[in-house]
Design a protein around this motif. Structure first.
Motif, PDB file in Angstrom:
ATOM      1  N   PHE A 178       0.843  -1.143  -0.125  1.00 27.68           N
ATOM      2  CA  PHE A 178      -0.051  -0.050   0.101  1.00 27.68           C
ATOM      3  C   PHE A 178       0.933   1.091   0.176  1.00 27.68           C
ATOM      4  O   PHE A 178       0.610   2.247  -0.623  1.00 27.68           O
ATOM      5  N   VAL A 179       1.782   1.291   0.764  1.00 30.06           N
ATOM      6  CA  VAL A 179       2.681   2.575   1.028  1.00 30.06           C
ATOM      7  C   VAL A 179       3.137   3.249  -0.244  1.00 30.06           C
ATOM      8  O   VAL A 179       3.213   4.333  -0.262  1.00 30.06           O
ATOM      9  N   GLY A 180       3.767   2.449  -1.189  1.00 31.14           N
ATOM     10  CA  GLY A 180       4.288   2.875  -2.139  1.00 31.14           C
ATOM     11  C   GLY A 180       3.307   3.661  -3.080  1.00 31.14           C
ATOM     12  O   GLY A 180       3.230   4.823  -3.735  1.00 31.14           O
ATOM     13  N   PRO A 181       2.245   2.870  -3.588  1.00 32.06           N
ATOM     14  CA  PRO A 181       1.290   3.881  -4.479  1.00 32.06           C
ATOM     15  C   PRO A 181       0.390   4.656  -4.053  1.00 32.06           C
ATOM     16  O   PRO A 181       0.136   5.846  -4.454  1.00 32.06           O
ATOM     17  N   CYS A 201      -9.114  -8.908   6.456  1.00 30.58           N
ATOM     18  CA  CYS A 201      -8.680  -9.790   5.270  1.00 30.58           C
ATOM     19  C   CYS A 201      -9.442  -9.262   3.997  1.00 30.58           C
ATOM     20  O   CYS A 201      -8.820  -8.826   2.993  1.00 30.58           O
ATOM     21  N   ALA A 202     -10.691  -9.551   4.096  1.00 31.24           N
ATOM     22  CA  ALA A 202     -11.589  -9.445   2.652  1.00 31.24           C
ATOM     23  C   ALA A 202     -11.703  -7.888   2.223  1.00 31.24           C
ATOM     24  O   ALA A 202     -11.518  -7.845   1.427  1.00 31.24           O
ATOM     25  N   SER A 203     -11.730  -7.058   3.461  1.00 27.28           N
ATOM     26  CA  SER A 203     -11.763  -5.490   3.168  1.00 27.28           C
ATOM     27  C   SER A 203     -10.195  -5.086   2.280  1.00 27.28           C
ATOM     28  O   SER A 203     -10.338  -4.387   1.500  1.00 27.28           O
ATOM     29  N   THR A 204      -9.353  -5.912   2.794  1.00 25.18           N
ATOM     30  CA  THR A 204      -7.924  -5.359   2.274  1.00 25.18           C
ATOM     31  C   THR A 204      -7.837  -5.954   0.975  1.00 25.18           C
ATOM     32  O   THR A 204      -7.332  -5.049  -0.150  1.00 25.18           O
ATOM     33  N   ILE A 205      -8.344  -7.180   0.641  1.00 28.74           N
ATOM     34  CA  ILE A 205      -8.388  -7.632  -0.696  1.00 28.74           C
ATOM     35  C   ILE A 205      -9.022  -6.767  -1.539  1.00 28.74           C
ATOM     36  O   ILE A 205      -8.399  -6.360  -2.844  1.00 28.74           O
ATOM     37  N   VAL A 206     -10.399  -6.414  -1.404  1.00 26.77           N
ATOM     38  CA  VAL A 206     -11.251  -5.596  -2.273  1.00 26.77           C
ATOM     39  C   VAL A 206     -10.354  -4.323  -2.245  1.00 26.77           C
ATOM     40  O   VAL A 206     -10.377  -3.702  -3.398  1.00 26.77           O
ATOM     41  N   GLY A 207      -9.794  -3.624  -1.270  1.00 25.08           N
ATOM     42  CA  GLY A 207      -9.284  -2.370  -1.323  1.00 25.08           C
ATOM     43  C   GLY A 207      -7.808  -2.426  -2.126  1.00 25.08           C
ATOM     44  O   GLY A 207      -7.677  -1.482  -2.943  1.00 25.08           O
ATOM     45  N   SER A 208      -7.240  -3.646  -2.275  1.00 22.20           N
ATOM     46  CA  SER A 208      -6.351  -3.718  -3.144  1.00 22.20           C
ATOM     47  C   SER A 208      -6.372  -3.483  -4.557  1.00 22.20           C
ATOM     48  O   SER A 208      -5.885  -3.067  -5.572  1.00 22.20           O
ATOM     49  N   VAL A 209      -7.639  -4.216  -4.931  1.00 23.53           N
ATOM     50  CA  VAL A 209      -8.036  -3.941  -6.289  1.00 23.53           C
ATOM     51  C   VAL A 209      -8.418  -2.611  -6.781  1.00 23.53           C
ATOM     52  O   VAL A 209      -8.000  -2.004  -7.759  1.00 23.53           O
ATOM     53  N   ALA A 210      -9.197  -1.664  -5.799  1.00 23.36           N
ATOM     54  CA  ALA A 210      -9.270  -0.381  -5.857  1.00 23.36           C
ATOM     55  C   ALA A 210      -7.955   0.486  -6.121  1.00 23.36           C
ATOM     56  O   ALA A 210      -7.795   1.331  -7.054  1.00 23.36           O
ATOM     57  N   ILE A 211      -6.857  -0.098  -5.580  1.00 31.36           N
ATOM     58  CA  ILE A 211      -5.539   0.350  -5.843  1.00 31.36           C
ATOM     59  C   ILE A 211      -4.947   0.347  -7.335  1.00 31.36           C
ATOM     60  O   ILE A 211      -4.834   1.548  -7.958  1.00 31.36           O
ATOM     61  N   GLY A 266       5.846   2.207 -16.207  1.00 30.96           N
ATOM     62  CA  GLY A 266       4.725   3.015 -16.222  1.00 30.96           C
ATOM     63  C   GLY A 266       3.883   2.557 -14.933  1.00 30.96           C
ATOM     64  O   GLY A 266       4.233   1.667 -14.283  1.00 30.96           O
ATOM     65  N   SER A 267       2.952   3.635 -14.456  1.00 29.43           N
ATOM     66  CA  SER A 267       2.352   3.344 -13.341  1.00 29.43           C
ATOM     67  C   SER A 267       1.410   2.104 -13.294  1.00 29.43           C
ATOM     68  O   SER A 267       1.358   1.416 -12.286  1.00 29.43           O
ATOM     69  N   GLY A 268       0.566   1.716 -14.400  1.00 28.05           N
ATOM     70  CA  GLY A 268      -0.196   0.521 -14.509  1.00 28.05           C
ATOM     71  C   GLY A 268       0.326  -0.648 -14.038  1.00 28.05           C
ATOM     72  O   GLY A 268      -0.195  -1.199 -12.939  1.00 28.05           O
ATOM     73  N   PRO A 269       1.323  -1.151 -14.512  1.00 27.77           N
ATOM     74  CA  PRO A 269       1.931  -2.510 -14.390  1.00 27.77           C
ATOM     75  C   PRO A 269       2.303  -2.183 -12.821  1.00 27.77           C
ATOM     76  O   PRO A 269       2.282  -3.344 -12.152  1.00 27.77           O
ATOM     77  N   VAL A 270       2.872  -1.217 -12.441  1.00 22.97           N
ATOM     78  CA  VAL A 270       3.395  -1.193 -11.035  1.00 22.97           C
ATOM     79  C   VAL A 270       2.205  -1.323  -9.878  1.00 22.97           C
ATOM     80  O   VAL A 270       2.627  -1.631  -8.839  1.00 22.97           O
ATOM     81  N   PHE A 271       1.302  -0.537 -10.246  1.00 23.61           N
ATOM     82  CA  PHE A 271       0.138  -0.431  -9.383  1.00 23.61           C
ATOM     83  C   PHE A 271      -0.322  -1.813  -9.235  1.00 23.61           C
ATOM     84  O   PHE A 271      -1.023  -1.981  -8.335  1.00 23.61           O
ATOM     85  N   ALA A 275       1.148  -4.510  -9.610  1.00 26.53           N
ATOM     86  CA  ALA A 275       1.928  -5.396  -8.981  1.00 26.53           C
ATOM     87  C   ALA A 275       1.857  -5.248  -7.336  1.00 26.53           C
ATOM     88  O   ALA A 275       1.995  -6.171  -6.309  1.00 26.53           O
ATOM     89  N   SER A 276       1.622  -3.820  -7.124  1.00 25.62           N
ATOM     90  CA  SER A 276       1.655  -3.684  -5.631  1.00 25.62           C
ATOM     91  C   SER A 276       0.206  -4.241  -5.112  1.00 25.62           C
ATOM     92  O   SER A 276       0.014  -4.860  -4.126  1.00 25.62           O
TER      93      SER A 276
END
Length: 477
Positions: free
Chosen positions: A308-311, A362-372, A445-450, A452-453
């Protein structure tokens, strides 16, 4: 409810403690915490302004970065200190030290112009004191309220943090505009001073088996009683026996059968004290490693923070630049994230408890990672802001539940050390990904890195869901 959970003392034998948002003791702690957090934000504005006016951009960056070194290096030791002397005493002492030091710096700046090395020294000292303050302040909530109120307290502290982030920068900028860096340092010191009388009036609850009021460090005198209820075998995890008796035992064992050489000075006291601190730290790390909930919980938290911290920091700046959204677009995205995080804190403050906390975390963090990942591919600022609201809401919910689980699962005698480990990843190790994130976005570029994060976050929390003890972990009701 874990057997070691601490209940705040009731005013009589039958009346339960009030809800956290109506408890004067908790509200005094919250006021002190808020004042201290705002003061920290004002301090960073003052330091950044003084560094920018004094040296080159590279030197200013060095001044701002150097404070993280002692914070990361001493954080685990700060947890040992909090457990040995009690979190309340350490919080008051470190806050008083920050107050005196920053006000002293303000007085110095009224008469001399700062040098880069002076500012770097200030950052180093402040970072070292932070290494004591952060584990202790994280260990306080279970001592001031009932276990069933810890989620609500996490929500309230989240709101305080958001307020500090919003209010600290304008206050710092205003005071710099009025009287320069000296004025801003003075404002920060005054805010630290405001928190002190509030902290002094905060009452601390007793530990399991304790009688009456507890002084600083009493958790260690009661450590054996707390360890007796540990879910971990005692031959693997010794109790926190770092009081005077334990130190004398270790000193006696080390010096048994030996005599000091003529003309030499015995240093058994210093050596045994150092050994005691090291042993306490190792005991804390072993305690985490063998705990069925804390071990996977802290691992999941570390992995998700790395993702999370990088993006959410340098990544948002680079995405706005890549899409041509500019500073205004960046501001909207950051504001949207703050709104989502504040919404999560408000939800927890009002609701007070979330069932199936481990699963929801855990579930909320997984969905939040998709939003990243969605932020990097959003075609407009508006859609990116919507994604940022989701990240703030879901990541804020997961982070608050994680902190509450840490506090309710940890035995009181280990709270400082466990808090220092969990804090170390967020404030000490995770920021090291900033240069990696910047270089990766520059290359691919930002897309692949986000993506990966986001995948890293999702992988960490998926692991958490696979651990039965964490998935089924509950908070006290």
């Amino acid at each position: 409810m874990p057997p070691h959970a601490i209940s705040a003392p009731a005013k009589n034998g039958t009346t339960p403690p009030p809800p956290a948002h109506r408890d004067g003791n908790v509200l005094r702690w919250l006021g002190a915490y808020t004042a201290s957090m705002v003061g920290s934000n004002v301090y960073f504005v003052a330091l950044a302004w003084a560094a920018a006016r004094t040296g080159s951009p590279a030197q200013a960056g060095l001044v701002l970065a150097v404070g993280s070194v002692p914070r990361a290096a001493l954080m685990l030791g700060g947890g040992v200190v909090a457990d040995r002397f009690g979190p309340r005493l350490v919080v008051i002492g470190s806050d008083a030290a920050r107050c005196v030091f920053i006000l002293g710096m303000a007085a110095v700046l009224m008469f001399i112009s700062p040098s880069v090395w002076l500012l770097a020294s200030v950052a180093l000292v402040f970072g070292a004191v932070d290494a004591l303050f952060l584990p202790a302040v994280g260990a306080l909530p279970p001592r001031i309220t009932a276990p069933g109120q810890l989620v609500r307290v996490q929500g309230m502290s989240g709101l305080a943090t958001r307020f500090a982030n919003v209010a600290g920068a304008p206050i710092g900028g205003l005071t710099v505009a009025i009287g320069g860096s000296a004025s801003a340092f003075t404002a920060a010191g005054v805010l630290f001073a405001v928190s002190l009388p509030l902290l002094l009036t905060v009452r601390i609850g007793g530990l399991p088996g304790a009688k009456g009021d507890q002084g600083a460090g009493d958790e260690h005198r009661e450590g054996i009683a707390a360890a007796a209820e540990s879910p971990v075998p005692h031959d693997t995890i010794p109790g926190p026996r770092d009081g005077a008796d334990a130190r004398r035992e270790r000193a006696g064992e080390a010096g048994a059968g030996t005599e000091a050489a003529p003309g030499t000075e015995r240093t058994d006291g210093a050596d045994s004290a150092s050994a005691g601190a090291g042993r306490a730290l190792l005991d804390g790390l072993r305690y985490i490693r063998h705990h069925r909930v804390l071990a996977p919980l802290i691992l999941v938290s570390a992995i998700t923070q790395l993702g999370f911290v990088g993006p959410l920091n340098i990544g948002l700046v680079l995405v706005s630049e890549e899409h041509g959204w500019g500073a205004s677009g960046l501001g909207w995205i950051i504001a949207a994230f703050s709104v989502g995080a504040a919404g999560a804190s408000l939800l927890l403050t009002v609701r007070g408890r979330v069932p199936r906390a481990g699963f929801v975390m855990c579930a909320s963090t997984i969905v939040g990672s998709v939003a990243i990942a969605c932020i990097a591919y959003a075609p407009s600022v508006a859609l990116a802001s919507v994604a940022a609201v989701c990240v703030g809401l879901l990541a804020g919910l997961g982070g608050a539940l994680s902190a509450a689980l840490v506090q309710t699962q940890t035995e009181p005698g280990y709270l400082g050390r466990v808090t220092s480990v969990s804090t170390l990843f967020g404030l000490g190790i995770a920021p090291l990904v900033y240069p990696v994130m910047g270089a990766a976005i520059g290359a691919w570029g930002s897309g692949p890195v986000f993506v990966a994060s986001a995948a890293l976050c999702a992988a960490g929390t998926t692991f958490g869901l696979c651990v039965k003890q964490l998935r089924l972990a509950e908070l006290p009701g």
